[in-house]
Design an enzyme around this catalytic site. Structure first.
Site, PDB file in Angstrom:
ATOM      1  N   PRO A 159      36.024  45.475   2.364  1.00  0.00           N
ATOM      2  CA  PRO A 159      35.557  46.345   3.433  1.00  0.00           C
ATOM      3  C   PRO A 159      34.040  46.452   3.586  1.00  0.00           C
ATOM      4  O   PRO A 159      33.571  47.111   4.513  1.00  0.00           O
ATOM      5  CB  PRO A 159      36.110  47.707   3.009  1.00  0.00           C
ATOM      6  CG  PRO A 159      36.050  47.660   1.517  1.00  0.00           C
ATOM      7  CD  PRO A 159      36.310  46.235   1.128  1.00  0.00           C
ATOM      8  N   THR A 160      33.256  45.817   2.680  1.00  0.00           N
ATOM      9  CA  THR A 160      31.808  46.082   2.710  1.00  0.00           C
ATOM     10  C   THR A 160      31.085  45.143   3.669  1.00  0.00           C
ATOM     11  O   THR A 160      31.619  44.127   4.100  1.00  0.00           O
ATOM     12  CB  THR A 160      31.182  45.885   1.304  1.00  0.00           C
ATOM     13  OG1 THR A 160      31.317  44.510   0.952  1.00  0.00           O
ATOM     14  CG2 THR A 160      31.852  46.761   0.263  1.00  0.00           C
ATOM     15  N   CYS A 161      29.814  45.492   3.933  1.00  0.00           N
ATOM     16  CA  CYS A 161      28.986  44.676   4.835  1.00  0.00           C
ATOM     17  C   CYS A 161      28.297  43.561   4.055  1.00  0.00           C
ATOM     18  O   CYS A 161      27.106  43.294   4.258  1.00  0.00           O
ATOM     19  CB  CYS A 161      27.911  45.540   5.473  1.00  0.00           C
ATOM     20  SG  CYS A 161      28.580  46.897   6.384  1.00  0.00           S
ATOM     21  N   ASP A 162      28.998  42.942   3.153  1.00  0.00           N
ATOM     22  CA  ASP A 162      28.437  41.833   2.384  1.00  0.00           C
ATOM     23  C   ASP A 162      29.345  40.636   2.589  1.00  0.00           C
ATOM     24  O   ASP A 162      30.554  40.732   2.353  1.00  0.00           O
ATOM     25  CB  ASP A 162      28.375  42.207   0.895  1.00  0.00           C
ATOM     26  CG  ASP A 162      27.583  41.183   0.098  1.00  0.00           C
ATOM     27  OD1 ASP A 162      27.773  39.968   0.328  1.00  0.00           O
ATOM     28  OD2 ASP A 162      26.784  41.593  -0.757  1.00  0.00           O
ATOM     29  N   ASN A 200      27.719  50.298  -0.482  1.00  0.00           N
ATOM     30  CA  ASN A 200      28.084  50.686   0.901  1.00  0.00           C
ATOM     31  C   ASN A 200      28.619  52.112   0.964  1.00  0.00           C
ATOM     32  O   ASN A 200      29.314  52.492   1.902  1.00  0.00           O
ATOM     33  CB  ASN A 200      29.142  49.749   1.496  1.00  0.00           C
ATOM     34  CG  ASN A 200      28.570  48.445   2.039  1.00  0.00           C
ATOM     35  OD1 ASN A 200      29.107  47.894   2.984  1.00  0.00           O
ATOM     36  ND2 ASN A 200      27.480  47.951   1.480  1.00  0.00           N
TER      37      ASN A 200
END
Ligand SMILES: Cc1ncc(COP(=O)(O)O)c(C=O)c1O
Length: 387
Positions: free
Chosen positions: A333-336, A377
């Protein structure tokens, strides 16, 4: 590919874990401590003569430390923080080994002051620190082993030294007033090739003999580390087969007069006891005609699934939905953009899978909670429940 849960859990056990899981908000791991208890008993029965040192790093939960303490386990500790935690559970220092070869002199002193008298090493600088900070203690030298290609999570490159260095260190240990106690190795975690232990034990035998014959140093212990299997997608031999074969290798080299044998299991004791439950956040396609769907879930590389790095550990994933399956990419789910668990290895999930459905990641009791980021995050660390 669909997963048959019965290959991993007894039906009653799975029902119990699922009934509990149904009442919790995802993501979390639910761990059945009875499975750990049985895994400990099975390992002890397989290696009757061995002393077990639980590798606390696999899952440092107090519930697990207490359980294993009561079952008579010893503990392999990696840091002063693990030491404090284990000792706060009432484990005495004589059941503890400082198994990390990379340590500060002041941390060695801390262990020594707490009463710990067994240390691993693989370098001269560390050995000299041990001699100063923990005088007179037992030391064992970790050697490099083969097996990095057949272990799902290799460990023998960063840790360990070659035979010539091991000999020098054990001779120096004696000169420095330490007790040259034995040799350790770790053939790599989730080691699928049992023969790797044969080569490692043969190396140990050479060191035992050379030190005895040439320097009058009699080593008394072999620490065979971890590496025993958990149940993931890629199946392994049974633990009984591991035990039978490894004992045969030991007896081939050392006869019936075995030195003290230590095992340091982590994964094999804990993994199968855990189920990580996550929720599907989104299912998407990157173009109108893309055949592959992307399944984004509320757990990822930074919330406990770091062992999916390079898709090393392939956890079995089960969902209640069934029907036609299609290949998917599974991501967190993270922005990575590194937060993609499986892309090359093709998992199949049902076509009707949708946001809000749950994924059950089987055999996730080990190396998940302890690897979970604190606040990446803004997501909180992975929750865990112990039944
Ligand atoms: C020194 C040491 N012993 C034991 C273990 C546990 O190994 P496994 O999880 O393969 O049983 C590890 C894992 O990193 C380790 O570093």
């Amino acid at each position: 590919m669909s997963i048959n849960v019965d290959d991993y859990y007894a039906p009653a056990t799975f029902q119990k874990m699922k009934a509990f899981a149904d009442k919790q908000e995802t993501p979390f791991v639910v761990i059945d401590t009875q499975i750990i208890s049985k895994a400990y008993d099975d390992l002890s029965a397989g290696f009757e003569f061995a002393k077990i040192y639980y590798a606390v790093k696999a899952n440092p939960a107090v519930e697990i430390i207490q359980l294993l303490k009561d079952k008579g386990s010893n503990f392999d500790i990696a840091s002063i923080y693990e030491l404090d935690k284990v000792m706060a559970c009432g484990v005495s220092a004589d059941r503890i080994s400082y198994g990390n070869t990379i340590k500060k002199a002041k941390d060695i002193r801390y262990f020594y002051e707490k009463g710990v008298r067994m240390y691993s090493t693989d370098s001269e600088a560390d050995l000299r620190n041990i001699a100063k900070a923990a005088p007179g203690s037992k030391v064992y030298v970790r050697i490099l082993t083969e097996g990095s290609t057949s272990a799902d999570w290799p460990l023998s490159r960063k840790f360990g030294c070659q035979t010539d260095m091991a000999l020098d260190l054990l001779i120096l240990a004696k000169q420095l007033g330490l007790d040259p106690y034995g040799i350790s190795f770790h053939v790599g975690s989730q080691q699928r090739d049992i023969d790797v232990w044969d080569a490692a034990i043969a190396k140990v035998k050479v060191i035992f003999e050379r030190l005895k014959e040439e320097d009058g140093i009699v080593l008394r212990m072999i620490n065979m580390g971890g590496g025993f299997p958990a149940n993931y997608i890629q199946r392994t031999n049974s633990l009984e087969t591991y035990a039978e074969e490894i004992i045969r290798f030991l007896k081939d080299d050392f006869g019936d007069d075995l030195p003290e044998i230590i095992l340091e299991p982590g994964r094999s004791l804990i993994s199968n006891a855990g189920i990580l439950v996550s929720e599907v956040v989104l299912v998407s396609r990157k173009s109108r005609t893309a055949v592959e769907r992307w399944v984004f879930t509320d757990v990822g590389k930074f919330s406990g699934l770091i062992e999916t790095m390079d898709e090393a550990i392939k956890f079995p994933i089960w969902t209640e939905k069934n029907g036609e399956m299609e290949e998917v990419v599974i991501a967190g789910p993270t922005c990575d953009s590194a937060d993609i668990m499986y892309e090359n290895y093709k998992y199949g999930l049902p076509l009707n899978l949708a946001s809000g459905d749950r994924l059950y990641w089987l055999s996730t009791g080990a190396y998940t909670t302890s690897y979970s980021a604190v606040e990446f995050n803004g997501f909180p660390p992975l929750k865990a429940f112990y039944l």
